[in-house]
Design an enzyme around this catalytic site. Structure first.
Site, PDB file in Angstrom:
ATOM      1  N   GLY A  23       5.380   3.743  -8.846  1.00  0.00           N
ATOM      2  CA  GLY A  23       5.876   2.382  -9.053  1.00  0.00           C
ATOM      3  C   GLY A  23       4.719   1.394  -8.972  1.00  0.00           C
ATOM      4  N   HIS A  24       3.912   1.526  -7.920  1.00  0.00           N
ATOM      5  CA  HIS A  24       2.737   0.659  -7.791  1.00  0.00           C
ATOM      6  C   HIS A  24       1.788   0.857  -8.979  1.00  0.00           C
ATOM      7  CE1 HIS A  24       3.710   1.249  -3.343  1.00  0.00           C
ATOM      8  NE2 HIS A  24       3.799  -0.063  -3.495  1.00  0.00           N
ATOM      9  N   LYS A  70      12.425  -3.334  -9.038  1.00  0.00           N
ATOM     10  CA  LYS A  70      13.110  -2.575  -7.988  1.00  0.00           C
ATOM     11  C   LYS A  70      13.551  -3.503  -6.859  1.00  0.00           C
ATOM     12  CE  LYS A  70      12.935   0.502  -4.382  1.00  0.00           C
ATOM     13  NZ  LYS A  70      12.256   0.300  -3.127  1.00  0.00           N
ATOM     14  N   SER A  88       9.622   4.790  -3.796  1.00  0.00           N
ATOM     15  CA  SER A  88       9.439   3.871  -2.681  1.00  0.00           C
ATOM     16  C   SER A  88       8.560   4.543  -1.637  1.00  0.00           C
ATOM     17  CB  SER A  88      10.805   3.539  -2.059  1.00  0.00           C
ATOM     18  OG  SER A  88      10.629   2.981  -0.769  1.00  0.00           O
ATOM     19  N   GLY A 140       0.800  -1.220   0.000  1.00  0.00           N
ATOM     20  CA  GLY A 140       0.000   0.000   0.000  1.00  0.00           C
ATOM     21  C   GLY A 140       0.832   1.269   0.000  1.00  0.00           C
ATOM     22  N   HIS A 147       2.522   4.709  -4.891  1.00  0.00           N
ATOM     23  CA  HIS A 147       3.254   5.725  -5.642  1.00  0.00           C
ATOM     24  C   HIS A 147       3.268   5.244  -7.094  1.00  0.00           C
ATOM     25  CE1 HIS A 147       6.449   2.767  -5.527  1.00  0.00           C
ATOM     26  NE2 HIS A 147       6.440   2.786  -4.194  1.00  0.00           N
ATOM     27  N   VAL A 190      10.331   2.310 -11.594  1.00  0.00           N
ATOM     28  CA  VAL A 190       9.861   3.669 -11.878  1.00  0.00           C
ATOM     29  C   VAL A 190      10.633   4.630 -10.973  1.00  0.00           C
ATOM     30  CG1 VAL A 190       7.867   5.217 -11.866  1.00  0.00           C
ATOM     31  CG2 VAL A 190       7.589   2.813 -12.511  1.00  0.00           C
ATOM     32  N   GLN A 240      13.783 -10.072  -4.422  1.00  0.00           N
ATOM     33  CA  GLN A 240      12.429 -10.572  -4.148  1.00  0.00           C
ATOM     34  C   GLN A 240      11.836 -11.230  -5.392  1.00  0.00           C
ATOM     35  OE1 GLN A 240       9.341  -8.319  -1.895  1.00  0.00           O
ATOM     36  NE2 GLN A 240       8.567  -7.787  -3.905  1.00  0.00           N
TER      37      GLN A 240
HETATM   38  P1  AMP Z   1       5.765  -2.626  -1.855  1.00  0.00           P
HETATM   39  O1  AMP Z   1       4.421  -2.014  -1.637  1.00  0.00           O
HETATM   40  O2  AMP Z   1       6.902  -1.690  -1.608  1.00  0.00           O
HETATM   41  O3  AMP Z   1       5.910  -3.968  -1.181  1.00  0.00           O
HETATM   42  O4  AMP Z   1       5.871  -2.931  -3.405  1.00  0.00           O
HETATM   43  C1  AMP Z   1       4.871  -3.669  -4.073  1.00  0.00           C
HETATM   44  C2  AMP Z   1       5.359  -4.019  -5.449  1.00  0.00           C
HETATM   45  O5  AMP Z   1       5.672  -2.818  -6.146  1.00  0.00           O
HETATM   46  C3  AMP Z   1       6.626  -4.871  -5.452  1.00  0.00           C
HETATM   47  O6  AMP Z   1       6.519  -5.847  -6.498  1.00  0.00           O
HETATM   48  C4  AMP Z   1       7.704  -3.873  -5.747  1.00  0.00           C
HETATM   49  O7  AMP Z   1       8.820  -4.433  -6.412  1.00  0.00           O
HETATM   50  C5  AMP Z   1       6.982  -2.917  -6.668  1.00  0.00           C
HETATM   51  N1  AMP Z   1       7.625  -1.605  -6.641  1.00  0.00           N
HETATM   52  C6  AMP Z   1       7.910  -0.841  -5.564  1.00  0.00           C
HETATM   53  N2  AMP Z   1       8.534   0.295  -5.933  1.00  0.00           N
HETATM   54  C7  AMP Z   1       8.659   0.250  -7.282  1.00  0.00           C
HETATM   55  C8  AMP Z   1       9.220   1.111  -8.269  1.00  0.00           C
HETATM   56  N3  AMP Z   1       9.788   2.277  -7.952  1.00  0.00           N
HETATM   57  N4  AMP Z   1       9.159   0.721  -9.556  1.00  0.00           N
HETATM   58  C9  AMP Z   1       8.599  -0.457  -9.907  1.00  0.00           C
HETATM   59  N5  AMP Z   1       8.049  -1.309  -9.031  1.00  0.00           N
HETATM   60  C10 AMP Z   1       8.080  -0.973  -7.735  1.00  0.00           C
END
Ligand code: AMP
Length: 272
Positions: free
Chosen positions: A27-28, A140, A176, A22, A25, A167, A144
């Site tokens: 990226g999500h 990113k 992030s 959640g 941003h 992104v 994982q």
């Molecule tokens: P998180 O909410 O940080 O656990 O991220 C959820 C998903 O979004 C994971 O698969 C991350 O790798 C991806 N993610 C997080 N930040 C970015 C980003 N800047 N660019 C691309 N994918 C991202």
């Protein structure tokens, strides 16, 4: 969630899952858009997974705003947000974990020993609850992504894993949820991660092949910025994450840097 997903599957729909913690941003949003165009029903999970945080980590203060996430999801035409309570995922008697033998013994796994066990466990649970045909992850979190791909093969999950490029902000900082912790000075220092990857890329283009040499140059470039503390900078095989000494094919450079209290990660494939 399971009943809903079962019904959709019986109707012949292709189910896509985007697992997240959640506080969306761009990226999500990029993962969500990839998911939207990959199948019929787009399910986004929002769950800050306690088992992937160590005792010293930021579980309590991790940013959360489900209302904002719901609004953004609606704009992106997400069909379903799955936001379970902590106790629905981890009952008091919970005791089964998924862990891998080798891939976690590198990079982030060294400073966060139980992190990938938590990730593999929660993703297995989400896969079993939703049973998607396709799941989307970001490059990113490179380690994982490798771990999820390995786990899907090893445990015979019938799920196609699709990955999406990182992104970035205009100055290159990988987006992030943790970037929100940074003070203005720290935000400036955070540029050093991507800058060091670019420096490495240039060195490799300029015939430098020695991994130690590249690591020492990039270390210096990061430590010039205030409030930076390097957790690791590693140049390694992009499949096994084993260190390499000489770069003679596509090689992963990955790093984790503390900027103030905030630990940031980034990576790039270096191509000679
Ligand atoms: P998180 O909410 O940080 O656990 O991220 C959820 C998903 O979004 C994971 O698969 C991350 O790798 C991806 N993610 C997080 N930040 C970015 C980003 N800047 N660019 C691309 N994918 C991202």
């Amino acid at each position: 969630m399971r009943e809903h997903a079962d019904k959709l599957r019986r109707e012949g729909k292709t189910l896509v899952l985007v697992p997240t913690m959640g506080y969306f941003h761009n990226g999500h949003i990029s993962l969500i858009r990839k998911g939207r165009s990959s199948g019929d029903e787009l399910i986004v999970s929002v769950f800050v997974n306690p088992s992937q945080f160590g005792p010293e980590d930021d579980y309590e203060k991790y940013p959360r705003d489900l209302h904002r996430d719901l609004d953004l999801a609606e704009k992106e035409k997400v069909d379903c947000i799955f936001a379970p309570e902590r106790k629905e995922i981890y009952s008091e008697t919970f005791q089964t974990y998924v862990s891998l033998e080798k891939l976690p013994n590198h990079l982030c796994g060294l400073s966060r020993p139980s992190h990938f066990r938590g990730v593999a466990t929660v993703i297995s649970k989400l896969f079993n609850i939703v049973r998607p045909h396709i799941a989307i992850f970001g490059q990113k979190d490179y380690q994982q992504l490798l771990i999820i791909r390995r786990m899907v093969m090893d445990l015979n999950f019938n799920i196609k894993i699709v990955d999406v490029p990182t992104v970035r902000e205009r100055d290159g900082l990988a987006m992030s949820s943790r970037n929100t912790y940074l003070t203005p000075q720290q935000r400036n220092s955070a540029r050093s991660l991507y800058q060091s990857l670019k420096i490495a890329q240039e060195l490799v283009k300029g015939e430098t092949r020695d991994a130690d040499k590249i690591i020492s140059v990039t270390k210096k470039s990061i430590l010039k910025y205030p409030e930076t503390l390097i957790d690791y900078i590693t140049i390694c095989d992009p499949d096994t994450l084993e260190r390499v000494e000489t770069i003679d094919g596509p090689t992963l450079m990955a790093l984790a840097v503390h900027v103030g209290e905030t630990r940031l990660i980034d990576n790039m494939i270096l191509k000679p």
